[in-house]
Design a protein around this motif. Structure first.
Motif, PDB file in Angstrom:
ATOM      1  N   ALA A  95       1.787   8.958  -6.465  1.00 46.41           N
ATOM      2  CA  ALA A  95       2.105  10.352  -6.161  1.00 46.41           C
ATOM      3  C   ALA A  95       3.367  10.836  -6.864  1.00 46.41           C
ATOM      4  O   ALA A  95       3.735  12.005  -6.729  1.00 46.41           O
ATOM      5  CB  ALA A  95       2.253  10.535  -4.653  1.00 46.41           C
ATOM      6  N   GLY A  96       4.040   9.954  -7.607  1.00 44.89           N
ATOM      7  CA  GLY A  96       5.267  10.355  -8.281  1.00 44.89           C
ATOM      8  C   GLY A  96       6.387  10.685  -7.320  1.00 44.89           C
ATOM      9  O   GLY A  96       7.283  11.479  -7.642  1.00 44.89           O
ATOM     10  N   ASP A 104       0.824  -1.204   0.000  1.00 35.93           N
ATOM     11  CA  ASP A 104       0.000   0.000   0.000  1.00 35.93           C
ATOM     12  C   ASP A 104       0.861   1.259   0.000  1.00 35.93           C
ATOM     13  O   ASP A 104       0.560   2.237  -0.699  1.00 35.93           O
ATOM     14  CB  ASP A 104      -0.921   0.015   1.223  1.00 35.93           C
ATOM     15  CG  ASP A 104      -2.130  -0.897   1.060  1.00 35.93           C
ATOM     16  OD1 ASP A 104      -2.471  -1.235  -0.093  1.00 35.93           O
ATOM     17  OD2 ASP A 104      -2.733  -1.268   2.090  1.00 35.93           O
ATOM     18  N   GLN A 105       1.932   1.250   0.778  1.00 36.78           N
ATOM     19  CA  GLN A 105       2.814   2.416   0.798  1.00 36.78           C
ATOM     20  C   GLN A 105       3.506   2.598  -0.547  1.00 36.78           C
ATOM     21  O   GLN A 105       3.657   3.723  -1.032  1.00 36.78           O
ATOM     22  CB  GLN A 105       3.859   2.267   1.907  1.00 36.78           C
ATOM     23  CG  GLN A 105       4.871   3.403   2.006  1.00 36.78           C
ATOM     24  CD  GLN A 105       4.247   4.755   2.321  1.00 36.78           C
ATOM     25  OE1 GLN A 105       3.056   4.869   2.585  1.00 36.78           O
ATOM     26  NE2 GLN A 105       5.053   5.813   2.278  1.00 36.78           N
ATOM     27  N   ALA A 106       3.885   1.488  -1.167  1.00 36.90           N
ATOM     28  CA  ALA A 106       4.527   1.560  -2.486  1.00 36.90           C
ATOM     29  C   ALA A 106       3.571   2.147  -3.516  1.00 36.90           C
ATOM     30  O   ALA A 106       3.962   2.998  -4.324  1.00 36.90           O
ATOM     31  CB  ALA A 106       4.984   0.174  -2.918  1.00 36.90           C
ATOM     32  N   VAL A 107       2.331   1.691  -3.502  1.00 34.20           N
ATOM     33  CA  VAL A 107       1.335   2.192  -4.453  1.00 34.20           C
ATOM     34  C   VAL A 107       1.110   3.689  -4.233  1.00 34.20           C
ATOM     35  O   VAL A 107       1.046   4.469  -5.193  1.00 34.20           O
ATOM     36  CB  VAL A 107       0.017   1.415  -4.332  1.00 34.20           C
ATOM     37  CG1 VAL A 107      -1.095   2.084  -5.128  1.00 34.20           C
ATOM     38  CG2 VAL A 107       0.211  -0.028  -4.809  1.00 34.20           C
ATOM     39  N   ARG A 108       1.008   4.087  -2.983  1.00 33.11           N
ATOM     40  CA  ARG A 108       0.798   5.513  -2.683  1.00 33.11           C
ATOM     41  C   ARG A 108       1.962   6.353  -3.218  1.00 33.11           C
ATOM     42  O   ARG A 108       1.764   7.386  -3.848  1.00 33.11           O
ATOM     43  CB  ARG A 108       0.637   5.721  -1.173  1.00 33.11           C
ATOM     44  CG  ARG A 108       0.372   7.172  -0.782  1.00 33.11           C
ATOM     45  CD  ARG A 108       0.194   7.330   0.726  1.00 33.11           C
ATOM     46  NE  ARG A 108      -0.009   8.725   1.096  1.00 33.11           N
ATOM     47  CZ  ARG A 108      -1.165   9.347   1.107  1.00 33.11           C
ATOM     48  NH1 ARG A 108      -2.266   8.693   0.762  1.00 33.11           N
ATOM     49  NH2 ARG A 108      -1.255  10.624   1.472  1.00 33.11           N
ATOM     50  N   ALA A 159       3.042  14.600  -6.450  1.00 34.72           N
ATOM     51  CA  ALA A 159       3.798  15.285  -7.503  1.00 34.72           C
ATOM     52  C   ALA A 159       3.016  15.329  -8.809  1.00 34.72           C
ATOM     53  O   ALA A 159       3.143  16.287  -9.576  1.00 34.72           O
ATOM     54  CB  ALA A 159       5.149  14.605  -7.714  1.00 34.72           C
ATOM     55  N   ASN A 160       2.205  14.297  -9.069  1.00 37.81           N
ATOM     56  CA  ASN A 160       1.352  14.351 -10.252  1.00 37.81           C
ATOM     57  C   ASN A 160       0.357  15.500 -10.132  1.00 37.81           C
ATOM     58  O   ASN A 160       0.074  16.202 -11.105  1.00 37.81           O
ATOM     59  CB  ASN A 160       0.623  13.023 -10.438  1.00 37.81           C
ATOM     60  CG  ASN A 160       1.497  11.966 -11.077  1.00 37.81           C
ATOM     61  OD1 ASN A 160       2.136  12.213 -12.090  1.00 37.81           O
ATOM     62  ND2 ASN A 160       1.536  10.783 -10.479  1.00 37.81           N
ATOM     63  N   GLY A 161      -0.157  15.706  -8.938  1.00 40.24           N
ATOM     64  CA  GLY A 161      -1.076  16.819  -8.718  1.00 40.24           C
ATOM     65  C   GLY A 161      -0.401  18.165  -8.925  1.00 40.24           C
ATOM     66  O   GLY A 161      -0.952  19.057  -9.580  1.00 40.24           O
ATOM     67  N   SER A 162       0.798  18.324  -8.386  1.00 41.32           N
ATOM     68  CA  SER A 162       1.516  19.590  -8.565  1.00 41.32           C
ATOM     69  C   SER A 162       1.868  19.793 -10.035  1.00 41.32           C
ATOM     70  O   SER A 162       1.819  20.918 -10.556  1.00 41.32           O
ATOM     71  CB  SER A 162       2.778  19.620  -7.704  1.00 41.32           C
ATOM     72  OG  SER A 162       3.730  18.678  -8.149  1.00 41.32           O
TER      73      SER A 162
END
Length: 430
Positions: A31-32, A23-27, A195-198
């Motif tokens: 998030a890039g 789960d942490q890896a996916v997050r 980072a994708n959001g930014s």
């Protein structure tokens, strides 16, 4: 008890430790952010039989440029797949097709897969983004298709920061900038480290023509971003582009030398090539002197990492680098052999770059007009394809067709028309 991931999907592992790391890896991946590879490695270390963990590791290694590691991880995932459930088997199949160089087949598997498993985020993400399987399809209308894809998925995710950011980009690239910014703000409020959001917020601010807000926002956000993360170099390109448009040449070159160019950026070769070639040429268009050695360096980099054609977005930029560096044989090779999702369009673009390099403006015009109407097929965002839009405008000006250049810019890219980043148009556009 069946263990599930953070999106509610059942997992074929009995290790809670493996699930926590997964789960942490996916997050981190969505998030890039840097660190997804090590978290996927921790997941499969906790349960070596966790097939989806190996598939995630293969994908994360792909985005870090570790192709030997990719092959090893996907081979293990395939070996373990018969012990997984249907969702996981289909997920692994899609990953294997992508990693095996079969993007069209992978796209079809993903589109079918998400109808049954819409919240399988690591599979769904393969078709999101402008660099995904839809974005790099080479098809007319791929921006509308991407919007349709994220629109269908969005209701299944609720208040999820990742899917909000993916849909916000789709809105931005179809001209719905205000709606994109509103949704992006909601996404970033839920996960400011996305980072994708930014990145997508930067695109929306670019499309809104809000240079001051964009420069301020990214300068602040980038302070905490690991320079080993996948989007560091490209976000630096956005910063450099705004610095160029703002007349801040010193900052633009500092960003190129620190975070964008060969030997500085730590990201994927496709980003190093495309971002460097684009900022160098857009600097020249804006009237900034570019050291010829910079063109030589990026041409040699392109020849090293993309010696053969096949990735159309990279090939287009490689041809530009070679033309500006005076490497005519390399340009001819691309113009004559271009394959890939938009190879038929790369060929006239390569010829156009060669014509521009020798100041054959009429020849450049003849080739550019072949691709301008459907340049989305070449891939990339609107901001990235402004390279072609501005090159075309510059060619018109060089041919004495200034009024036509003005009309073209206002009609096709009005956001750039009030302060055109083309030196010979400055002061001539009302």
């Amino acid at each position: 008890m069946t263990l599930r991931d953070a999106y509610g999907n059942p997992l074929s592992t009995g290790s809670t430790t493996a699930v926590d790391h997964y789960d942490q890896a996916v997050r981190l991946f969505l998030a890039g952010q840097f660190g997804a590879v090590s978290e996927f490695e921790n997941a499969v270390a906790a349960d070596p039989g966790f097939s989806l963990g190996h598939a995630g590791l293969a994908r994360a290694r792909m985005m870090s440029g570790d192709m030997p590691g990719v092959r090893a991880a996907i081979a293990t995932a395939l070996e373990l797949a018969p012990h997984a459930d249907t969702r996981e088997q289909q997920h692994i199949e899609a990953m294997n097709l992508l990693l095996g160089g079969q993007p069209r087949a992978a796209r079809q598997v993903v589109l079918a897969h998400v109808r049954d498993y819409p919240r399988d985020a690591m599979a769904a993400q393969l078709c999101t983004n402008i660099f995904g399987l839809i974005g790099f399809s080479g098809e007319v209308g791929r921006e509308a298709e991407l919007l349709a894809y994220t629109s269908a998925l969005l209701p299944h995710y609720g208040e999820d920061w990742w899917m909000m950011s993916m849909h916000a980009l789709s809105l931005c690239e179809t001209g719905q900038v205000d709606a994109s910014l509103r949704l992006m703000e909601k996404s970033l409020a839920l996960n400011p480290d996305n980072a994708n959001g930014s990145h997508f917020k930067a695109h929306a601010l670019y499309e809104a023509g809000d240079m001051a807000a964009g420069r301020t926002y990214l300068a602040d956000w980038m302070r905490g971003y690991d320079d080993r993360a996948v989007l560091h170099g490209h976000l630096s390109w956005h910063q450099a582009l705004w610095a160029l448009h703002d007349g801040d040449e010193a900052e633009m070159w500092a960003l190129v030398d620190r975070s964008i160019g060969p030997g500085a950026a730590k990201g994927l070769p496709i980003n190093v090539l495309t971002d460097t070639a684009a900022i160098l040429y857009r600097a020249e268009l804006a009237g900034v002197a570019v050291d010829p050695m910079r063109w030589t360096a990026i041409s040699d980099y392109a020849a090293r990492f993309f010696p053969e054609t096949g990735q159309s977005f990279a090939d287009m930029h490689a041809a530009l680098a070679h033309a500006m560096a005076g490497q005519g044989d390399r340009v001819v090779h691309i113009a004559e052999t271009a394959t890939g999702f938009a190879g038929d369009m790369v060929r006239p673009v390569a010829r156009a770059w060669a014509a521009i390099a020798r100041q054959d403006w009429a020849g450049a015009l003849a080739d550019l007009v072949q691709v301008l109407a459907t340049n989305e097929r070449l891939g990339g965002s609107r901001a990235q394809r402004d390279l072609l839009e501005l090159a075309y405008v510059n060619v018109l000006v060089r041919l004495g067709l200034t009024e036509e250049a003005r009309r073209n810019l206002k009609a096709r890219r009005p956001v750039l028309s009030s302060a055109p980043p083309v030196s010979d148009l400055v002061g001539t556009v009302a």
